[in-house]
Design a protein around this motif. Structure first.
Motif, PDB file in Angstrom:
ATOM      1  N   ARG A 171      -2.325   7.020  -4.138  1.00  0.00           N
ATOM      2  CA  ARG A 171      -2.243   5.734  -4.825  1.00  0.00           C
ATOM      3  C   ARG A 171      -1.108   4.910  -4.238  1.00  0.00           C
ATOM      4  NH1 ARG A 171      -1.334   7.250 -10.912  1.00  0.00           N
ATOM      5  NH2 ARG A 171      -3.018   8.681 -10.373  1.00  0.00           N
ATOM      6  N   SER A 209       0.808  -1.221   0.000  1.00  0.00           N
ATOM      7  CA  SER A 209       0.000   0.000   0.000  1.00  0.00           C
ATOM      8  C   SER A 209       0.836   1.264   0.000  1.00  0.00           C
ATOM      9  CB  SER A 209      -0.919   0.014   1.232  1.00  0.00           C
ATOM     10  OG  SER A 209      -0.149  -0.019   2.422  1.00  0.00           O
ATOM     11  N   PRO A 265      -5.471 -11.241  -6.991  1.00  0.00           N
ATOM     12  CA  PRO A 265      -5.401 -10.366  -5.814  1.00  0.00           C
ATOM     13  C   PRO A 265      -4.220 -10.728  -4.927  1.00  0.00           C
ATOM     14  CG  PRO A 265      -7.628 -11.227  -6.136  1.00  0.00           C
ATOM     15  CD  PRO A 265      -6.732 -12.003  -7.047  1.00  0.00           C
ATOM     16  N   CYS A 282      -1.712  -8.312  -7.295  1.00  0.00           N
ATOM     17  CA  CYS A 282      -1.950  -6.869  -7.176  1.00  0.00           C
ATOM     18  C   CYS A 282      -3.029  -6.593  -6.129  1.00  0.00           C
ATOM     19  CB  CYS A 282      -2.382  -6.326  -8.539  1.00  0.00           C
ATOM     20  SG  CYS A 282      -2.722  -4.556  -8.596  1.00  0.00           S
ATOM     21  N   ILE A 283      -2.984  -5.416  -5.522  1.00  0.00           N
ATOM     22  CA  ILE A 283      -4.073  -4.986  -4.651  1.00  0.00           C
ATOM     23  C   ILE A 283      -5.383  -5.097  -5.424  1.00  0.00           C
ATOM     24  CG2 ILE A 283      -5.025  -3.065  -3.329  1.00  0.00           C
ATOM     25  CD1 ILE A 283      -2.178  -1.975  -3.087  1.00  0.00           C
ATOM     26  N   GLU A 284      -6.348  -5.777  -4.854  1.00  0.00           N
ATOM     27  CA  GLU A 284      -7.526  -6.186  -5.625  1.00  0.00           C
ATOM     28  C   GLU A 284      -8.253  -5.012  -6.267  1.00  0.00           C
ATOM     29  OE1 GLU A 284     -11.183  -9.369  -5.289  1.00  0.00           O
ATOM     30  OE2 GLU A 284     -10.122  -8.756  -3.466  1.00  0.00           O
ATOM     31  N   GLU A 285      -8.431  -3.923  -5.524  1.00  0.00           N
ATOM     32  CA  GLU A 285      -9.205  -2.796  -6.063  1.00  0.00           C
ATOM     33  C   GLU A 285      -8.452  -2.033  -7.146  1.00  0.00           C
ATOM     34  OE1 GLU A 285      -7.878  -1.527  -1.834  1.00  0.00           O
ATOM     35  OE2 GLU A 285      -8.416  -3.364  -2.903  1.00  0.00           O
ATOM     36  N   TRP A 286      -7.166  -2.310  -7.296  1.00  0.00           N
ATOM     37  CA  TRP A 286      -6.372  -1.643  -8.325  1.00  0.00           C
ATOM     38  C   TRP A 286      -6.167  -2.509  -9.563  1.00  0.00           C
ATOM     39  CZ3 TRP A 286      -4.476   3.374  -8.511  1.00  0.00           C
ATOM     40  CH2 TRP A 286      -4.732   4.144  -7.379  1.00  0.00           C
ATOM     41  N   PRO A 323      -8.338  -3.381 -11.990  1.00  0.00           N
ATOM     42  CA  PRO A 323      -8.834  -2.769 -13.239  1.00  0.00           C
ATOM     43  C   PRO A 323      -7.897  -1.705 -13.791  1.00  0.00           C
ATOM     44  CG  PRO A 323     -10.623  -3.013 -11.660  1.00  0.00           C
ATOM     45  CD  PRO A 323      -9.353  -3.327 -10.912  1.00  0.00           C
ATOM     46  N   TYR A 324      -7.318  -0.896 -12.912  1.00  0.00           N
ATOM     47  CA  TYR A 324      -6.389   0.142 -13.372  1.00  0.00           C
ATOM     48  C   TYR A 324      -5.122  -0.492 -13.956  1.00  0.00           C
ATOM     49  CZ  TYR A 324      -3.280   4.203 -13.280  1.00  0.00           C
ATOM     50  OH  TYR A 324      -2.394   5.205 -13.628  1.00  0.00           O
TER      51      TYR A 324
END
Length: 240
Positions: free
Chosen positions: A20, A11, A78, A53-57, A59-60
């Motif tokens: 970010r 993070s 994730p 990768c960090i799950e919420e990131w 898509p980016y």
């Protein structure tokens, strides 16, 4: 098959950024993780890449892969609650990609972008010859092992001391086997792959890489990376 397992689950708390995660911070209009991925993407011996990768990131990250034409990434999964578990998730994904093919797994930090092609080649070669490859760098100062009491337990011989870096590479089946064993023993937060493998008496061998193969963890690291990239760019200009 040679598979790069990139973990980008941090993070960035030590980077003091709230906008970010550190792997997505931009330098010269390109995120740090893209610098990392491009080295593996452009290496002829790398067959596939998986990213934890960090799950919420995620898509980016997919948008970035398309934008920068990173085509060797076969799976994005994730990250886990710890670095060890993020690597484990990546290794499981790598096994799904490899199937029954005997494969080398090159485990690398998403925020360690200053490696070079030779380091990757040496990792692959060393795993084939010796079963493992821990990328290291020669130390430039004296290393001490200390006690919490304030006493010095050991002063290491500098000539035989190294700083462990990355990639840290193994036969995929070997490193996965040790990860499963660690979880059976309720170990979920090993500091890195070579520490985990050594704990279970797996024979380790090393290669030397560049000392500036740094991990971008703090603001100082970020500025160091920028200076090194600028120096590389300037060197190309003067050579031309």
């Amino acid at each position: 098959m040679n598979i790069a397992v990139i973990f980008a689950g941090g993070s960035g708390q030590r980077m003091n950024t709230t906008s970010r995660p550190k792997q997505f911070l931009e330098m010269h209009k390109k995120p740090i993780i893209i610098y990392t991925l491009e080295i593996f993407e452009n290496h002829p011996e790398i067959d596939a890449i998986v990213v934890a990768c960090i799950e919420e990131w995620i898509p980016y990250l997919k948008e970035l892969l398309y934008k920068f034409r990173i085509n060797k990434v076969k799976k994005i999964v994730p990250g886990g609650d710890t670095g060890q578990m993020s690597i484990f998730n990546g290794l499981v994904a790598a096994k799904e990609v490899a199937g029954d093919e005997k494969s080398v797994a090159l485990i690398h930090d998403g925020v360690r972008p200053l490696i070079n092609s030779q380091v990757i080649t040496d990792n692959i070669t060393n795993v084939i010859k010796r079963g493992s490859a821990i990328t290291s760098a020669k130390v430039t100062e004296t290393i001490m092992v200390v006690e919490d009491s304030g006493s010095i337990d050991l002063i290491a011989d500098r000539a035989h001391s190294r700083v462990a870096k990355a990639p840290q590479s193994f036969w995929l089946d070997d490193i996965l086997k040790i990860h499963y064993k660690a979880q059976e023993d309720n170990l979920f937060d090993s500091i890195d792959s070579c520490t985990l493998m050594k704990m279970y008496d797996y024979p380790l061998s090393w290669i030397d890489g560049p000392y500036d193969n740094i991990k971008i963890t703090t603001p100082e690291d970020f500025y160091t990376m920028r200076a090194l990239l600028d120096a590389q760019e300037n060197a190309q200009i003067y050579i031309d």
